[in-house]
Scaffold this motif. Structure first.
Motif, PDB file in Angstrom:
ATOM      1  N   UNK A   1       0.896  -0.960   0.075  1.00 10.56           N
ATOM      2  CA  UNK A   1       0.104  -0.022  -0.073  1.00 10.56           C
ATOM      3  C   UNK A   1       0.775   1.062  -0.057  1.00 10.56           C
ATOM      4  N   UNK A   2       2.206   1.086   0.268  1.00 11.88           N
ATOM      5  CA  UNK A   2       3.083   2.356   0.352  1.00 11.88           C
ATOM      6  C   UNK A   2       3.521   2.576  -1.084  1.00 11.88           C
ATOM      7  N   UNK A   3       2.956   1.956  -2.033  1.00 17.34           N
ATOM      8  CA  UNK A   3       3.539   2.190  -3.295  1.00 17.34           C
ATOM      9  C   UNK A   3       2.946   3.381  -3.810  1.00 17.34           C
ATOM     10  N   UNK A   4       3.771   4.133  -4.642  1.00 16.64           N
ATOM     11  CA  UNK A   4       2.872   5.241  -5.255  1.00 16.64           C
ATOM     12  C   UNK A   4       2.410   4.757  -6.784  1.00 16.64           C
ATOM     13  N   UNK A   5       1.209   4.185  -6.900  1.00 15.94           N
ATOM     14  CA  UNK A   5       0.835   3.490  -7.989  1.00 15.94           C
ATOM     15  C   UNK A   5       0.616   4.556  -9.201  1.00 15.94           C
ATOM     16  N   UNK A   6       0.234   5.606  -8.950  1.00 15.81           N
ATOM     17  CA  UNK A   6       0.226   6.637  -9.907  1.00 15.81           C
ATOM     18  C   UNK A   6       1.507   6.763 -10.655  1.00 15.81           C
ATOM     19  N   UNK A   7       2.583   7.082  -9.975  1.00 19.77           N
ATOM     20  CA  UNK A   7       3.806   7.208 -10.512  1.00 19.77           C
ATOM     21  C   UNK A   7       4.234   5.709 -11.168  1.00 19.77           C
TER      22      UNK A   7
ATOM     23  N   UNK B   1      14.120   6.223 -16.278  1.00 19.71           N
ATOM     24  CA  UNK B   1      12.918   7.182 -16.359  1.00 19.71           C
ATOM     25  C   UNK B   1      12.446   7.471 -14.941  1.00 19.71           C
ATOM     26  N   UNK B   2      12.124   6.470 -14.397  1.00 22.16           N
ATOM     27  CA  UNK B   2      11.725   6.520 -13.082  1.00 22.16           C
ATOM     28  C   UNK B   2      12.497   7.517 -11.850  1.00 22.16           C
ATOM     29  N   UNK B   3      13.879   6.983 -12.438  1.00 22.12           N
ATOM     30  CA  UNK B   3      14.906   7.825 -11.391  1.00 22.12           C
ATOM     31  C   UNK B   3      15.036   9.379 -12.124  1.00 22.12           C
ATOM     32  N   UNK B   4      14.313   9.715 -13.093  1.00 24.09           N
ATOM     33  CA  UNK B   4      14.485  10.899 -13.375  1.00 24.09           C
ATOM     34  C   UNK B   4      15.181  11.273 -14.753  1.00 24.09           C
ATOM     35  N   UNK B   5      15.445  10.400 -15.546  1.00 22.73           N
ATOM     36  CA  UNK B   5      16.145  10.536 -16.923  1.00 22.73           C
ATOM     37  C   UNK B   5      15.018  11.264 -17.763  1.00 22.73           C
ATOM     38  N   UNK B   6      15.319  12.373 -17.979  1.00 24.01           N
ATOM     39  CA  UNK B   6      14.522  13.322 -19.007  1.00 24.01           C
ATOM     40  C   UNK B   6      14.212  12.747 -20.202  1.00 24.01           C
ATOM     41  N   UNK B   7      12.801  12.607 -20.635  1.00 26.89           N
ATOM     42  CA  UNK B   7      12.482  11.693 -21.859  1.00 26.89           C
ATOM     43  C   UNK B   7      13.122  12.182 -23.114  1.00 26.89           C
ATOM     44  N   UNK B   8      13.494  13.592 -23.129  1.00 26.29           N
ATOM     45  CA  UNK B   8      14.000  13.985 -24.360  1.00 26.29           C
ATOM     46  C   UNK B   8      15.482  13.339 -24.512  1.00 26.29           C
ATOM     47  N   UNK B   9      16.208  13.164 -23.315  1.00 28.66           N
ATOM     48  CA  UNK B   9      17.508  12.657 -23.186  1.00 28.66           C
ATOM     49  C   UNK B   9      17.559  11.171 -23.790  1.00 28.66           C
ATOM     50  N   UNK B  10      16.475  10.380 -23.181  1.00 32.92           N
ATOM     51  CA  UNK B  10      16.229   9.027 -23.329  1.00 32.92           C
ATOM     52  C   UNK B  10      16.154   8.759 -24.910  1.00 32.92           C
TER      53      UNK B  10
ATOM     54  N   UNK C   1       8.356  -0.195 -10.273  1.00 29.90           N
ATOM     55  CA  UNK C   1       8.406  -0.247  -8.805  1.00 29.90           C
ATOM     56  C   UNK C   1       9.426  -0.168  -8.213  1.00 29.90           C
ATOM     57  N   UNK C   2      10.354  -0.843  -8.526  1.00 31.17           N
ATOM     58  CA  UNK C   2      11.760  -0.813  -7.533  1.00 31.17           C
ATOM     59  C   UNK C   2      12.256   0.531  -7.827  1.00 31.17           C
ATOM     60  N   UNK C   3      12.317   1.100  -8.952  1.00 35.54           N
ATOM     61  CA  UNK C   3      12.807   2.553  -9.116  1.00 35.54           C
ATOM     62  C   UNK C   3      12.126   3.659  -8.067  1.00 35.54           C
ATOM     63  N   UNK C   4      10.815   3.323  -8.041  1.00 40.80           N
ATOM     64  CA  UNK C   4      10.033   4.053  -7.042  1.00 40.80           C
ATOM     65  C   UNK C   4      10.459   4.090  -5.384  1.00 40.80           C
ATOM     66  N   UNK C   5      10.907   3.094  -5.074  1.00 36.31           N
ATOM     67  CA  UNK C   5      11.744   2.962  -3.964  1.00 36.31           C
ATOM     68  C   UNK C   5      12.951   3.466  -3.399  1.00 36.31           C
ATOM     69  N   UNK C   6      13.597   3.713  -4.642  1.00 32.98           N
ATOM     70  CA  UNK C   6      14.994   4.230  -4.588  1.00 32.98           C
ATOM     71  C   UNK C   6      14.897   5.906  -4.302  1.00 32.98           C
ATOM     72  N   UNK C   7      14.796   6.187  -2.933  1.00 33.02           N
ATOM     73  CA  UNK C   7      14.503   7.621  -2.913  1.00 33.02           C
ATOM     74  C   UNK C   7      16.011   8.356  -1.900  1.00 33.02           C
ATOM     75  N   UNK C   8      16.682   7.472  -1.607  1.00 35.99           N
ATOM     76  CA  UNK C   8      17.797   7.858  -0.789  1.00 35.99           C
ATOM     77  C   UNK C   8      18.992   8.512  -1.788  1.00 35.99           C
ATOM     78  N   UNK C   9      19.309   9.800  -1.482  1.00 34.76           N
ATOM     79  CA  UNK C   9      20.208  10.245  -2.531  1.00 34.76           C
ATOM     80  C   UNK C   9      21.551   9.592  -2.735  1.00 34.76           C
TER      81      UNK C   9
END
Ligand SMILES: Cc1ncc(C[n+]2csc(CCOP(=O)(O)OP(=O)(O)O)c2C)c(N)n1
Length: 688
Positions: free
Chosen positions: A4-10, A73-82, A50-58
């Motif tokens: 239930x802690x998963x951010x399903x929208x993300x 992408x989940x970790x923030x890779x800009x789509x244009x770069x990808x 799902x795994x990427x959404x859990x990797x929140x520690x800097x």
């Protein structure tokens, strides 16, 4: 943490971003010849998002592979770069230098994506280095906030057969490090079935009894199972600081890469794979759990619009500038002479400053051998900089089979000076991960020949600055002894330094005496580039190589040769053990030579050699490495080109024939560049 802690929208957003991106590439950009190299992640999206959404520690880091775009992408890779990277456009993570699926992301605003590579399996050991750095930096250097961060590695079912996988598994479970394997088992390594990669085709099953390793095995298309197992595994590794392995079965809903027609899969197999499409399953799961169909649709539309914009942004990027292609093999300097430091990796990116250096050695004091000169240099650098780590096989308790690290573990502790498992790939790959995490690894390869298993990591470490267009670098020192001793042999006596001169991005030094050994080692340890430090076995304790310890601040700048004898008749270029042989050959033959000890082979000091040639007009190059394509060929070609008009005689080389070094001393001396052989070539050139 639970389901239930998963951010399903993300998760849904990132799954859709990846799926729609693959589709636009496959359906439009590849057929239009805009995207040059396409690897789809279709079927793999859910687990990664799902795994990427859990990797929140800097301080979390991910070491990924070519099918990892959903994670990136989940970790923030800009789509244009990808999108722009597989089009080979400028900017982004490699500035058009590397295939688009080989990515990297410095960790300034969040988790780091360690520089990826094309070699399957090479991602594992650098991630082990990162995990060890987390442990080290929270325990020894007292860096705050690293005690919940973890190192995560992604790999396919084929990658579990690689040396890198086993090397890393061994390191992280032996040292009990915060390391999480995520094995995405799509049943195929390109076309080879998983059953040929590990017995029975399930690596998780085979590793259940592995000490210090918690196993999770599941269905990577079932959102509930993915969420539950991923959350549990991440929480466990974060809290217990101990490794775990998740294996998830996923379908590969595409060829291995765009041009693979999957003829090795049956039609039924392909249909069954589509029945397990994780995107469809995610949608059903969300709808079952209260999402309106309309919400999914709206999200998809939003993502499609975002993607359309990103495609246009990628298309509008310029082509990379060919003028820049040769930049960033080594540290570049701007017009004012300031170094252009990479964003991540090594001491300079961490802002570490060093005491001032001196270029004049202390000449008084008791003479020490090379072993002692190096030991004292290591000791001083360990003392002034807690980011220096010294390690290798037998380096800790024993103090090294050559005794160079003797006493250092006792003085600095097992965290800083340590024995490693017997895996050279592990030693160098781990060193790269330690360097990415801001440390300075000084690793020993017990004998030069035993660097062979580390070749892949050596090459990837060397090219990383160039491949990432100066975003990452991994400065380190690899000390390795070689060369003849009282006897020779094919294993302990190999020099073959020339191999490393083709390892792009590596500096290479090869001292012939104790003062240079100290000065070059210090330079290497404070360099912003990786350096191979060659130790000649016959010189380690040789009387003629002993000098007073040159002082704690003494450095020999890399790329500066030394004129050790001055004479007007002949230029002799040598390094390592050949320097003394050349000196003796000339002295006993009554010859007046300029004897140049190159000391550093990458970079090498052409100016000093050319200047000498202007005076003598004759040149002999002497090395212990084999003749064909030895470094003498390079020097000789350079002189033939740049010094052709200066030459009064052909350039000659004295070197080993193209055979391994023989064991029997008589055999060895029948092929080595001995004093007599060197002298007779000097004579021939002088008489020409
Ligand atoms: C060291 C190395 N050997 C061979 C290859 C060529 N190759 C690229 S991907 C691949 C299959 C890898 O399969 P797997 O690890 O299961 O990952 P998947 O593609 O299924 O996600 C091979 C043989 C490579 N890139 N690197």
């Amino acid at each position: 943490m639970s389901h239930s802690d998963i951010d399903w929208e993300l998760v849904a957003r990132n799954v859709l971003r990846s799926r729609l991106m693959d589709e636009v590439e496959e359906e439009k950009l590849v057929p239009n010849n805009e995207t040059m190299y396409q690897f789809s992640a279709k079927g793999h999206e859910l687990g990664q998002a799902v795994l990427g959404s859990l990797l929140t520690d800097p301080w979390d880091a991910v070491s990924a592979y070519y099918r990892s775009r959903p994670m990136l992408i989940t970790l923030g890779l800009p789509l244009a770069d990808a999108l722009a990277a597989p089009m080979a456009k400028s900017g982004g993570y490699s500035n058009g230098r590397d295939i688009g699926v080989v990515c990297n992301m410095p960790g300034s605003d969040g988790p780091t994506v360690l520089p990826m590579a094309g070699d399957v399996g090479s991602q594992y050991t650098p991630a082990a280095g990162w995990a060890q750095a987390l442990w080290y930096r929270s325990k020894v250097t007292d860096d705050a906030g690293l005690d919940r961060a973890i190192s995560v590695v992604l790999g396919g079912d084929g990658s579990v057969a690689t040396n890198g996988f086993w090397s890393a598994l061994n390191i992280v479970s032996t040292l009990d490090l915060p390391y999480l394997f995520y094995i995405e088992d799509n049943r195929y390594g390109l076309s080879v079935p998983a059953e040929l990669q590990t017995p029975g085709g399930n690596i998780a099953k085979n590793l259940y009894s592995y000490k210090n390793l918690r196993i999770y095995d599941g269905d990577g298309t079932d959102p509930k199972e993915v969420a539950g197992k991923m959350s549990e595994a991440v929480t466990r590794v974060r809290e217990k600081r101990s490794p775990a392995l998740i294996r998830m079965q996923v379908p590969r809903l595409c060829g291995h890469a765009i041009h693979d027609n999957q003829a090795y899969k049956s039609k039924e197999m392909i249909e069954q794979e589509w029945e397990r499409d994780p995107v469809a399953r995610l949608k059903s799961h969300l709808v079952e759990n209260g999402w309106e169909e309309a919400r999914w649709k709206a999200l998809k539309k939003e993502v499609q619009e975002e993607l359309d914009e990103a495609v246009e942004a990628a298309r509008s990027r310029s082509e990379p500038d060919p003028e820049e292609t040769k930049k960033h093999v080594f540290t570049e300097y701007d017009k004012e002479g300031n170094p252009e430091i990479q964003q991540q990796g090594g001491l300079y990116a961490e802002g570490v400053a060093f005491p001032d250096v001196v270029l004049e050695p202390e000449r008084d004091g008791q003479r020490v051998n090379i072993v002692e000169a190096e030991r004292r240099t290591l000791e001083y650098e360990l003392e002034i900089n807690d980011k220096v780590l010294v390690f290798g096989e037998d380096v800790g308790r024993k103090g090294g089979v050559h005794a160079v690290t003797q006493g250092l573990q006792r003085k600095f502790g097992e965290e800083r000076v340590f024995d490693t498992s017997l895996s050279e790939e592990g030693i160098v790959g781990r060193a790269a991960g330690l360097a990415y995490a801001g440390l300075m690894p000084v690793a020993e390869i017990q004998f030069r020949k035993y660097a062979d298993p580390a070749t892949e990591q050596i090459h990837n470490c060397g090219t990383v600055r160039w491949r990432t267009a100066n975003r990452f670098a991994a400065p380190m020192v690899l000390r390795m002894p070689g060369g003849f001793a009282k006897v020779g042999d094919p294993w302990h006596s190999l020099c073959n330094e020339v191999d490393f001169l083709h390892a792009v991005g590596w500096q290479l030094v090869f001292p012939s005496n104790a003062a240079d050994a100290a000065g070059l080692l210090r330079s290497a340890m404070r360099s912003n580039n990786p350096t191979i430090f060659f130790e000649h076995r016959n010189l380690l304790d040789a009387k003629h190589a002993r000098c007073p310890y040159p002082g704690d601040d003494y450095v020999v700048p890399l790329g500066e040769a030394e004129l050790v004898e001055e004479g007007s008749d002949l230029t002799v270029v040598a390094w390592g053990a050949m320097v003394e042989r050349c000196r003796k050959a000339a002295e006993e033959g009554g010859m007046e030579i300029d004897l140049i000890d190159l000391r550093s082979l990458m970079p090498w000091d052409r100016e000093t050699v050319l200047q000498s040639l202007e005076k003598t007009n004759r040149c002999v190059i002497v090395h212990e490495d084999a003749m064909t394509a030895g470094f003498g060929s390079e020097i000789s070609a350079t002189l033939a080109h740049e010094g052709f008009k200066l030459l009064d005689a052909p350039i000659r080389r004295v070197a080993m024939p193209d055979i391994p070094v023989p064991f029997n001393p008589k055999l060895m001396n029948s092929v080595m560049p001995t004093k007599d052989r060197i002298q007779s070539v000097f004579k021939e050139v002088l008489e020409f």
